[in-house]
Design a protein around this motif. Structure first.
Motif, PDB file in Angstrom:
ATOM      1  N   GLU A  48       0.802  -1.198  -0.030  1.00 52.53           N
ATOM      2  CA  GLU A  48       0.104  -0.069   0.033  1.00 52.53           C
ATOM      3  C   GLU A  48       0.903   1.252  -0.020  1.00 52.53           C
ATOM      4  OE1 GLU A  48      -2.848  -0.108   3.059  1.00 52.53           O
ATOM      5  OE2 GLU A  48      -3.710  -2.258   2.506  1.00 52.53           O
ATOM      6  N   GLU A  49       1.936   1.152   0.728  1.00 58.09           N
ATOM      7  CA  GLU A  49       2.948   2.407   0.861  1.00 58.09           C
ATOM      8  C   GLU A  49       3.758   2.804  -0.244  1.00 58.09           C
ATOM      9  OE1 GLU A  49       6.450   4.019   3.759  1.00 58.09           O
ATOM     10  OE2 GLU A  49       5.821   2.079   3.833  1.00 58.09           O
ATOM     11  N   ALA A  82       1.280   4.020  -3.017  1.00 60.78           N
ATOM     12  CA  ALA A  82       1.020   5.402  -2.702  1.00 60.78           C
ATOM     13  C   ALA A  82       2.111   6.535  -3.101  1.00 60.78           C
ATOM     14  CB  ALA A  82       0.727   5.652  -1.049  1.00 60.78           C
TER      15      ALA A  82
END
Length: 961
Positions: A791-792, A795
């Motif tokens: 997810e990071e 992002a």
């Protein structure tokens, strides 16, 4: 002369008497040994009968206990209970009746007329006589009343009563079969091929074969059995004399056990004893002959006294030499009075490596030889302290051959013409010692093997529980992330991988059986090495993380990624070895898999070395000598729990051998283990990179702290005619990428290692996006699980992920996909929409799963419950109405093989061209080949998945176009 004549007559009478007594003894010994062997055979058959009776009683007790589950159940619950009873306990079918309404384990409604046996005399628990039921095997039906007034009928195959034995004895020279007393039918036979009753149907035929065809004799035999008496009669089978033994399995039982034992097998042991007696008899004759010769010689000496002394001396020397040579002994005489070795006979050089003259002339050498048997023995000899026969043994090195040998020394006191002497016998017993040692080792190995097999079931429980825990745990976690598709997809992937591992445990048992029977075969197919390694990593990584271990997979000089060979066997090898490494490496340890491509002299083959290293508990040298034997595990004091089935290394060793490879294991206790596997595969890359020109002149920047990765990946990219720049740190990479941007010479792709020594990949990506922009595609590479930072990473602007090690095909497809800004699927399943498929499956749950999966892709599914129904449905369909037939293999009435052959023989245009795909849990290469041989077009291994079923259908349809 008269005295001599009397002596000769007395010797002759004695000789005849001894021969007569020996003959009488041999006859009595044979009769007694035959009688004992027959009694032993009776006991063996009694044990088999008792075992069958126990299995029968256990079934009755178990079904009686299980019948309590049927109280207050609806129809669906009853059918489920029946299905569990059949599927999990080895029965053919189970039927439940209540108020004259019945249902079987398949969910079919059943009437009393449909029961396999209706003539039960009362409503108590009872077994039916043997019947040949709908399943084509001999069976018995157990009637069991249920507390709510219902009745449970269980069809039990007689093959279930042969658990733990193949009904053979006397090293498979004696055989047994089970016969139903009512019908006289043979219902259970030995599993050994070429046994006479494997081709017989009833007891009359068997008795006829053994030679008892008269009606009166057969009736007497049957009457004795019905009276619970054991019967033993002698007959003949194909010219060989046999004993026929019959007895009831137990009192008031409808079955009796029949055994056939060749007389030759029974007499084998007695023949050995008789052979020894014969040898003794021959020696006795020779001894008597020698006595007679000596007597005659004495008579002759009396007639010629003048030659007596000379001839006596010559005869003594000849006897000593002959005895020494014949018995492989060294014999010598020592005079107590003169304290000298006065004579040495033959074999001194062969046995001791010393010449006779050397021993006689040099007293110190002989005394030193005596002291090697016992310290101070030479002094005892000189002091005449040995007054009785003594035996000593010693170990030494032969001075001529330098071979290790064992010697035995026997010292006896003798008196020769009033002179006291020692006679020494020295024998080479090396072979006897080695044989005894080998027998001890064999007994120890057998004991260890039996203990290992005894532990097998308890170990299997732990092995199966490991992937089951992962499946259950991941399922529970996934239920909390239903609103997060990415994490849900990751958990489902790990559940699938653990399921595959669970299936591999089951396959281990089947593989061992295949290996031991010599039926293990290789299945050659085109596969991608990187995908294979990725699957292995996905399965092992979860286990390593649970113990906080560092699992690392590296590649060295790997150029070829597309190969031809048996990928499943390669997976099995790596998973077994890595699984062992995880188990026997403590918490926080390190495990490494290094894949190295070796240059090959044969240009058509690609050689690989797979190196598995860990810093675990290691193995002792003693265990390394036994490694690879089935069920073998080392009980290690440095590891508290004994995990594993003991099959892994045995299977790996055999699979590597079958694949033509080599395996080398080096290990030390508490220092870890290193396993080196070398295998060869056919190269399969000729057509896979024909479009590599599309990557020509791309500019790629690669960041990794491992110089070897930069070297290997750089070589692969340059082969694609890509310009590559590299850096070992994140800051160095950022400055070079920024310089290229300022000079308007941007990179087409940036490949970044997740973990770098100065800044990690996430921060480097963030810097690139902030200073340069979002146009440059950025790919993360790592040997770790991406789910932690997925997810990071997305992002901050990461476009894609690639697992290490970086193989050629994986890099190629990733770069092509990034350049085209699309991620193409490996196949397009939209072509399945609006297709009509005939699904043939007898198991309702499997049918529901397959139907649901196909309908998810827009497929119209028509179902059939057995092969015969499938043939009828296809026969009544319109031409080309169905595009594919999915055919289960194991089905009642007509199996998948028979149904396929019946369809292919139909007189209609589409009978030969319609694709038929097998669905089967039998997934070995020879099972797949059998499906193809009967006319099928493909094979899907159970358990099925959406990917496997859709991809196989599409591939088969494309081949047919």
């Amino acid at each position: 002369m008269k005295k001599n004549k009397k002596i000769i007559i007395a010797i002759s009478i004695t000789f005849i008497f001894i021969i007569g007594m020996l003959g009488f003894t041999i006859i009595n010994i044979r009769e007694k040994m035959d009688s004992s062997a027959i009694d032993l055979t009776q006991n063996l058959l009694d044990n088999i009968a008792h075992q069958i009776a126990n299995y029968n009683d256990q079934d009755e007790a178990f079904v009686k206990k299980y019948s309590s589950n049927f109280k207050n159940l609806n129809t669906q619950q009853i059918q489920q209970q029946l299905n569990v009873l059949v599927e999990h306990y080895g029965y053919l079918n189970a039927i439940y009746f209540l108020n004259n309404e019945g249902i079987d384990s398949h969910g079919n409604k059943v009437t009393h007329a449909d029961l396999p046996y209706q003539d039960f005399k009362n409503k108590d628990s009872t077994f039916s006589p043997a019947i040949n039921g709908a399943y084509g095997v001999w069976e018995t039906v157990l009637q069991m009343p249920v507390e709510n007034g219902g009745m449970l009928y269980v069809e039990i195959p007689f093959s279930k009563y042969s658990q733990g034995t193949d009904l053979t004895f006397y090293n498979k020279t004696g055989f047994a079969c089970l016969i139903d007393s009512g019908s006289k039918k043979i219902v259970l036979t030995s599993k050994t091929p070429n046994v006479i009753w494997n081709y017989m149907q009833d007891a009359d035929e068997l008795l006829k074969e053994v030679g008892f065809n008269e009606k009166e004799i057969k009736e007497n035999i049957y009457n004795s059995i019905e009276s619970n008496e054991s019967v033993v009669v002698k007959g003949s089978v194909q010219g060989e004399t046999v004993y026929l033994s019959l007895r009831s399995v137990q009192e008031d039982c409808d079955w009796y056990l029949c055994g056939v034992i060749p007389v030759s097998a029974i007499q084998q042991e007695s023949n050995l004893v008789l052979g020894m007696l014969f040898v003794a008899f021959v020696l006795m004759i020779l001894s008597l002959a020698l006595v007679i010769a000596l007597v005659l010689y004495e008579i002759y000496q009396n007639m010629k006294k003048e030659k007596r002394r000379y001839e006596k001396t010559q005869l003594e020397n000849a006897i000593y030499d002959a005895t020494a040579e014949a018995s492989d002994l060294f014999i010598c005489l020592y005079d107590k009075t003169s304290q000298k070795l006065e004579r040495a006979f033959c074999n001194s050089e062969d046995i001791l490596g010393l010449e006779n003259e050397t021993l006689v002339e040099n007293e110190d050498i002989f005394m030193h030889l005596l002291d090697s048997f016992f310290v101070g023995l030479s002094e005892q000899i000189k002091n005449n302290e040995i007054d009785q026969t003594c035996t000593y043994e010693a170990q030494r090195v032969h001075p001529l051959t330098q071979e290790k040998q064992y010697l035995r020394l026997i010292i006896k006191n003798i008196n020769v013409v009033g002179k006291e002497k020692y006679i020494f016998f020295i024998a080479n017993i090396t072979n006897d010692v080695l044989i005894q040692d080998s027998l001890k080792m064999a007994a120890l190995d057998a004991k260890q093997a039996n203990q290992a097999k005894s532990d097998f079931l308890s170990k299997m429980s732990h092995e199966i529980r490991t992937p089951m825990n992962a499946i259950m745990g991941m399922s529970e976690i996934a239920s909390h992330y239903l609103d997060n598709p990415e994490r849900l997809k990751d958990y489902l992937k790990k559940i699938s991988q653990s399921s595959s591992h669970l299936l591999s445990l089951i396959n281990d048992i089947l593989d061992l059986s295949k290996i031991e029977s010599g039926k293990m075969a290789l299945y050659e197919e085109k596969f991608v090495l990187s995908d294979c390694i990725s699957d292995v990593f996905g399965i092992i990584d979860m286990q390593a993380k649970s113990k906080n271990q560092q699992l690392q997979i590296l590649s060295e000089e790997v150029v070829h990624d597309i190969l031809y060979g048996d990928m499943m066997k390669l997976k099995q090898i790596l998973i077994n070895l890595l699984n062992n490494a995880v188990k026997y490496t403590p918490v926080g340890g390190r495990i490494q898999l290094v894949i190295h491509e070796i240059k090959s002299v044969n240009k058509k083959l690609v050689n690989f070395e797979f190196l598995i290293k860990d810093n675990g508990i290691g193995m002792s040298q003693e265990f390394l000598d036994r490694i690879g034997q089935p069920f073998e595990q080392e009980k290690n004091q440095f590891y508290g729990q004994e995990n594993g089935t003991g099959l892994g290394l045995s299977i790996v060793k055999n699979i590597v051998s079958i694949m033509g490879g080599t395996m080398d294991i080096k290990s030390q206790l508490k220092k870890g283990t290193m396993v080196r596997i070398q295998l060869s595969f056919k190269e399969g890359e000729q057509d896979d990179y024909k479009d590599k020109d599309k990557l020509k002149d791309m500019r790629v920047f690669l960041v990794d702290d491992d110089p070897m990765v930069l070297q290997d990946v750089g070589a692969i990219l340059e082969e694609f005619m890509i310009h590559v720049d590299t850096a070992l740190t994140g800051l160095e990479a950022f400055h070079q990428i920024e310089d290229g941007f300022k000079q308007q010479n941007d990179y087409d792709v940036v490949i970044i290692d997740w973990k770098l020594p100065d800044i990690d990949g996430v921060h480097l990506t963030q810097m690139i996006r902030e200073k340069i922009g979002r146009e440059i595609p950025i790919v993360f590479i790592s040997a770790y699980d991406f789910s932690e930072i997925e997810e990071e990473a997305y992002a901050v602007g990461v476009n894609d992920f690639i697992e290490k090690p970086l193989f050629k095909s994986r890099l190629y497809h990733a770069l092509v996909s990034l350049k085209n800004e699309t991620h193409e699927e490996s196949y397009n399943d939209s072509s399945l929409s609006n297709q009509k498929i005939l699904l043939v499956e007898d198991n309702e749950l499997n049918l529901e799963i397959a139907k649901e999966l196909l309908e998810m892709k827009g497929v119209t599914v028509v179902c059939a419950r057995n092969g015969k129904e499938a043939v009828e449905i296809f026969k009544g369909s319109q031409l080309d109405e169905y595009q594919v037939i999915l055919m289960d293999i194991q089905m009642p009435i007509m199996n998948g093989y028979e149904a396929t052959q019946a369809i292919r023989l139909l007189e209609r245009d589409d009978a030969l061209r319609i694709p038929i795909i097998a669905m089967s849990a039998n997934a070995f290469s020879d099972d797949v080949q059998r499906c193809l041989d009967v006319g099928m077009n493909g094979h899907i291994a159970k358990p099925i998945s959406l990917t496997s079923i859709t991809q196989t259908i599409i591939e088969v349809l494309e081949k047919g176009r």
